[in-house]
Design a protein around this motif. Structure first.
Motif, PDB file in Angstrom:
ATOM      1  N   ALA A 121      37.999  41.365  28.325  1.00 38.83           N
ATOM      2  CA  ALA A 121      37.450  41.354  29.675  1.00 38.83           C
ATOM      3  C   ALA A 121      38.322  40.491  30.580  1.00 38.83           C
ATOM      4  O   ALA A 121      38.819  39.456  30.174  1.00 38.83           O
ATOM      5  CB  ALA A 121      36.025  40.827  29.660  1.00 38.83           C
ATOM      6  N   LYS A 122      38.493  40.914  31.793  1.00 38.74           N
ATOM      7  CA  LYS A 122      39.282  40.145  32.761  1.00 38.74           C
ATOM      8  C   LYS A 122      38.527  38.887  33.166  1.00 38.74           C
ATOM      9  O   LYS A 122      37.301  38.865  33.201  1.00 38.74           O
ATOM     10  CB  LYS A 122      39.550  41.007  33.989  1.00 38.74           C
ATOM     11  CG  LYS A 122      40.512  42.158  33.728  1.00 38.74           C
ATOM     12  CD  LYS A 122      41.892  41.858  34.286  1.00 38.74           C
ATOM     13  CE  LYS A 122      42.903  42.903  33.894  1.00 38.74           C
ATOM     14  NZ  LYS A 122      42.893  44.042  34.802  1.00 38.74           N
ATOM     15  N   ASP A 123      39.304  37.847  33.448  1.00 39.14           N
ATOM     16  CA  ASP A 123      38.706  36.593  33.896  1.00 39.14           C
ATOM     17  C   ASP A 123      38.253  36.769  35.350  1.00 39.14           C
ATOM     18  O   ASP A 123      39.068  36.846  36.262  1.00 39.14           O
ATOM     19  CB  ASP A 123      39.757  35.478  33.789  1.00 39.14           C
ATOM     20  CG  ASP A 123      39.160  34.112  34.069  1.00 39.14           C
ATOM     21  OD1 ASP A 123      38.041  34.061  34.618  1.00 39.14           O
ATOM     22  OD2 ASP A 123      39.803  33.113  33.732  1.00 39.14           O
ATOM     23  N   LEU A 124      36.943  36.822  35.537  1.00 41.60           N
ATOM     24  CA  LEU A 124      36.418  37.085  36.879  1.00 41.60           C
ATOM     25  C   LEU A 124      36.600  35.887  37.810  1.00 41.60           C
ATOM     26  O   LEU A 124      36.613  36.037  39.027  1.00 41.60           O
ATOM     27  CB  LEU A 124      34.931  37.480  36.806  1.00 41.60           C
ATOM     28  CG  LEU A 124      34.637  38.769  36.024  1.00 41.60           C
ATOM     29  CD1 LEU A 124      33.142  39.048  36.009  1.00 41.60           C
ATOM     30  CD2 LEU A 124      35.383  39.963  36.606  1.00 41.60           C
ATOM     31  N   SER A 125      36.759  34.687  37.218  1.00 41.31           N
ATOM     32  CA  SER A 125      36.952  33.512  38.065  1.00 41.31           C
ATOM     33  C   SER A 125      38.351  33.512  38.677  1.00 41.31           C
ATOM     34  O   SER A 125      38.637  32.735  39.581  1.00 41.31           O
ATOM     35  CB  SER A 125      36.709  32.233  37.264  1.00 41.31           C
ATOM     36  OG  SER A 125      37.742  32.043  36.329  1.00 41.31           O
ATOM     37  N   LYS A 126      39.233  34.359  38.123  1.00 40.27           N
ATOM     38  CA  LYS A 126      40.605  34.440  38.667  1.00 40.27           C
ATOM     39  C   LYS A 126      40.873  35.795  39.294  1.00 40.27           C
ATOM     40  O   LYS A 126      41.995  36.105  39.660  1.00 40.27           O
ATOM     41  CB  LYS A 126      41.613  34.191  37.549  1.00 40.27           C
ATOM     42  CG  LYS A 126      41.666  32.736  37.126  1.00 40.27           C
ATOM     43  CD  LYS A 126      42.674  32.556  36.009  1.00 40.27           C
ATOM     44  CE  LYS A 126      42.631  31.137  35.492  1.00 40.27           C
ATOM     45  NZ  LYS A 126      43.067  31.062  34.104  1.00 40.27           N
ATOM     46  N   SER A 127      39.844  36.592  39.383  1.00 36.13           N
ATOM     47  CA  SER A 127      40.006  37.956  39.891  1.00 36.13           C
ATOM     48  C   SER A 127      40.417  37.953  41.358  1.00 36.13           C
ATOM     49  O   SER A 127      40.001  37.095  42.134  1.00 36.13           O
ATOM     50  CB  SER A 127      38.692  38.716  39.706  1.00 36.13           C
ATOM     51  OG  SER A 127      38.830  40.022  40.198  1.00 36.13           O
ATOM     52  N   LYS A 128      41.274  38.920  41.712  1.00 37.09           N
ATOM     53  CA  LYS A 128      41.728  38.990  43.108  1.00 37.09           C
ATOM     54  C   LYS A 128      41.396  40.346  43.725  1.00 37.09           C
ATOM     55  O   LYS A 128      41.805  40.640  44.843  1.00 37.09           O
ATOM     56  CB  LYS A 128      43.242  38.761  43.171  1.00 37.09           C
ATOM     57  CG  LYS A 128      43.643  37.337  42.843  1.00 37.09           C
ATOM     58  CD  LYS A 128      45.145  37.169  42.995  1.00 37.09           C
ATOM     59  CE  LYS A 128      45.571  35.758  42.656  1.00 37.09           C
ATOM     60  NZ  LYS A 128      45.579  35.513  41.199  1.00 37.09           N
ATOM     61  N   ILE A 129      40.671  41.180  42.979  1.00 33.81           N
ATOM     62  CA  ILE A 129      40.435  42.535  43.482  1.00 33.81           C
ATOM     63  C   ILE A 129      39.369  42.518  44.585  1.00 33.81           C
ATOM     64  O   ILE A 129      38.534  41.610  44.650  1.00 33.81           O
ATOM     65  CB  ILE A 129      39.990  43.486  42.343  1.00 33.81           C
ATOM     66  CG1 ILE A 129      38.678  43.029  41.721  1.00 33.81           C
ATOM     67  CG2 ILE A 129      41.078  43.598  41.287  1.00 33.81           C
ATOM     68  CD1 ILE A 129      38.116  44.034  40.722  1.00 33.81           C
ATOM     69  N   LYS A 162      29.219  42.131  44.053  1.00 35.83           N
ATOM     70  CA  LYS A 162      29.328  41.067  45.056  1.00 35.83           C
ATOM     71  C   LYS A 162      29.159  39.705  44.396  1.00 35.83           C
ATOM     72  O   LYS A 162      29.849  38.750  44.739  1.00 35.83           O
ATOM     73  CB  LYS A 162      28.257  41.251  46.141  1.00 35.83           C
ATOM     74  CG  LYS A 162      28.761  42.070  47.300  1.00 35.83           C
ATOM     75  CD  LYS A 162      27.831  41.954  48.503  1.00 35.83           C
ATOM     76  CE  LYS A 162      28.413  42.738  49.677  1.00 35.83           C
ATOM     77  NZ  LYS A 162      27.421  42.992  50.716  1.00 35.83           N
ATOM     78  N   TYR A 163      28.218  39.645  43.450  1.00 35.53           N
ATOM     79  CA  TYR A 163      27.989  38.364  42.773  1.00 35.53           C
ATOM     80  C   TYR A 163      29.246  37.889  42.045  1.00 35.53           C
ATOM     81  O   TYR A 163      29.551  36.693  42.022  1.00 35.53           O
ATOM     82  CB  TYR A 163      26.809  38.461  41.785  1.00 35.53           C
ATOM     83  CG  TYR A 163      26.644  37.194  40.991  1.00 35.53           C
ATOM     84  CD1 TYR A 163      26.143  36.038  41.602  1.00 35.53           C
ATOM     85  CD2 TYR A 163      27.040  37.119  39.654  1.00 35.53           C
ATOM     86  CE1 TYR A 163      26.041  34.856  40.902  1.00 35.53           C
ATOM     87  CE2 TYR A 163      26.933  35.932  38.953  1.00 35.53           C
ATOM     88  CZ  TYR A 163      26.434  34.804  39.574  1.00 35.53           C
ATOM     89  OH  TYR A 163      26.336  33.632  38.886  1.00 35.53           O
ATOM     90  N   THR A 164      30.012  38.830  41.454  1.00 32.06           N
ATOM     91  CA  THR A 164      31.209  38.406  40.713  1.00 32.06           C
ATOM     92  C   THR A 164      32.204  37.698  41.641  1.00 32.06           C
ATOM     93  O   THR A 164      32.966  36.842  41.199  1.00 32.06           O
ATOM     94  CB  THR A 164      31.931  39.608  40.050  1.00 32.06           C
ATOM     95  OG1 THR A 164      32.390  40.505  41.062  1.00 32.06           O
ATOM     96  CG2 THR A 164      31.039  40.340  39.080  1.00 32.06           C
TER      97      THR A 164
END
Ligand code: HEC
Length: 169
Positions: A121-129, A162-164
């Motif tokens: 799973a991608k790290d959502l805290s570092k996500s840029k999408i 949105k929450y992510t």
């Protein structure tokens, strides 16, 4: 007298030579030599195998490193268009508890803070999408992440996506 000695010694020698060429007497010694040779060959072969094994492991490692960079194809235009429509249709989602939905559906891979990274799973805290991409990914799924189109309502999908974004640092 000398001639007889010479002949007998010649005969003895030919007999000896004939024997050593074949099996008897010396066979034990030659077997030992042979087995020593074959064991060294075996050693070489196992070394080779170990080498190829480590090489293939390396190949796998480099492949998984590549995979980590980009596991799957990006979302398609159609999927992003669908996501756009979903966001528009959902409108105001402040009445939907995105945090609760995330806890219930997403933490098994992403963790409470989004940085667990289980199952690739991608790290959502570092996500840029952007939100479109996030909604498209939750709606259609991607890689090991399953589609939530049959699990959550459209509004819920937008709300949880949105929450992510709030998990980013
Ligand atoms: C089965 C494990 C799993 C679950 C459960 C899961 N995800 Fe994922 N998620 C992944 C994987 C794997 C990726 C990376 C996909 C890829 O790019 O190949 C990912 C990527 C994402 C991304 C994109 C991040 C980026 O920067 O590219 C978002 C957003 C996301 N997940 C949100 C969610 C939400 C919201 C939920 C719950 C509704 C959820 N995920 C549930 C495994 C999971």
């Amino acid at each position: 007298m000398k001639k007889i000695l010479l002949y007998t010694s010649l005969i003895v020698m030919t007999i000896l030579i004939a024997c050593s060429g074949d099996k008897p007497q010396s066979s034990g010694a030659s077997k030992a030599v042979k087995s020593a040779k074959s064991s060294s060959v075996e050693k070489k072969e196992t070394y080779k195998m170990k080498k190829t094994e480590s090489e293939s492991k390396k190949a796998v490692a480099s492949k998984s490193a590549e995979a980590e960079e980009d596991q799957t194809e990006p979302m398609t235009k159609e999927q992003l268009n669908k996501a756009k429509k979903l966001i528009k249709k959902a409108g105001d989602v402040s009445d939907v508890d995105g945090k609760k939905l995330f806890k219930m559906n997403c933490t098994s891979c992403h963790g409470l803070k989004g940085n667990l990274k289980i199952n690739g799973a991608k790290d959502l805290s570092k996500s840029k999408i952007n939100l479109e991409n996030a909604v498209a990914q939750v709606y259609f799924g991607k890689g090991l992440m399953t589609s939530y189109s049959q699990i959550l309502s459209e509004k819920e999908i937008v709300a949880v996506a949105k929450y992510t974004e709030t998990l980013r640092r």
